[in-house]
Scaffold this motif. Sequence first.
Motif, PDB file in Angstrom:
ATOM      1  N   THR A 233      66.757  25.918  45.321  1.00  0.00           N
ATOM      2  CA  THR A 233      66.640  25.498  46.561  1.00  0.00           C
ATOM      3  C   THR A 233      67.464  26.647  47.687  1.00  0.00           C
ATOM      4  O   THR A 233      66.484  26.765  48.650  1.00  0.00           O
ATOM      5  N   ASP A 236      64.378  29.013  48.229  1.00  0.00           N
ATOM      6  CA  ASP A 236      63.258  28.538  48.967  1.00  0.00           C
ATOM      7  C   ASP A 236      63.048  29.226  50.308  1.00  0.00           C
ATOM      8  O   ASP A 236      63.961  29.679  50.687  1.00  0.00           O
ATOM      9  N   HIS A 258      58.218  32.334  45.366  1.00  0.00           N
ATOM     10  CA  HIS A 258      56.793  31.803  45.919  1.00  0.00           C
ATOM     11  C   HIS A 258      55.749  32.300  44.782  1.00  0.00           C
ATOM     12  O   HIS A 258      55.609  33.386  44.531  1.00  0.00           O
TER      13      HIS A 258
END
Length: 376
Positions: A233, A236, A258
């Motif tokens: 996370t 991200d 991504h």
Amino acid sequence: MRNRYDVIVVGVGGMGSATAYHLANRGADVLGLERYDVPHDMGSSHGVTRIIRKAQYEHPSYVPLVRRAYDLWRELAEKTGRDLLTITGGIDAGPPDSQVFDGSRRSCEAHGIDHELLSAAEVNDRFPGYDLPEDHRAVYQPDGGFLVPEQCIIAHTEAAQAASAEIRAREPMCDFTPLADGGIRVTTPKGTYEADRLVVTAGAWTPKLVPELEGLAVPERQVLAWLQPSDPTAFDAENFPVFVHADEDGHYYGFPRHDVPGFKFGKFNHFKETVDPDEMDREPRPADERALRAYAERCFPKGAGPTMKLATCLFTNTPDEHFILDTHPEHSQITIGAGFSGHGFKFASVVGEILADFALDGETDHDTDLFRIDRF
């Protein structure tokens, strides 16, 4: 099949697809020729994500162009319905006297670009994926982010086709011949075509097609890594700005996760390997991985997990690392876009507009003095 066009575009990658679109959108009869697929992973316009940022430590002339590029990318996304641009914020970091930090700061101040100046500790606290050295500083730009290059090429190509451009993949230009009427004849393995104008946007292959650029647009092997983060996370897009970082052994750049389960990054100019694009070693080597992993372990340790992907691509460098956007020195019916030196993709939308201007009007309203061939 037609054999006479207003403009032939050779190379339908990032720059060529944009050029074909702008030409066709202005009513020109366009033929685009690509030696590989559309899109492909053999040149410079691939790799899942590419940085876009408003501050330009490389030279002040780039700032008006990148501002126009942002507008054009957003217009293209709206027109095609494709997701092309993601805003993550951007970090330009390094020692206080480094070109990356100081040049970015000066660029922001000179052009009124929204930004913050942060210490390394402030960066590391705000963005937990980062672990910059304590004596480094950063310029944070909220408008920084990334483009999805393959989607950008598809969007430009489909928009060009919708405006009646003809795009032909797997058809390389073998040679060209200026015509007595001021036009150009192009020969490929599949046919011969004529046009009033020719635009060459063939990336690393441009010096092979335009010998006058030998030594002025030099291909270089580049390698990218995607490593699995221990704290996904933190990598991200909403938590991890794109970055350019002047570290102890060179300039690095990176992205949030991504479409690949890893943190992507690379080193500008990697091992400085000059190559022939038709003969280069396209398979990443253990030494490539070791060098990139060492950097991640120093500055992004939470992102230095198992390797998810390695990939090669090409930079095509000019001696001063600025672009070539100009007409051919001997043949005014030929326009050249080349030498994007590893920092060009973000500008593809506006480069296409500029090259279309040159091809149709012989000039452009954009300031392109920095990119003239005769500077060499």
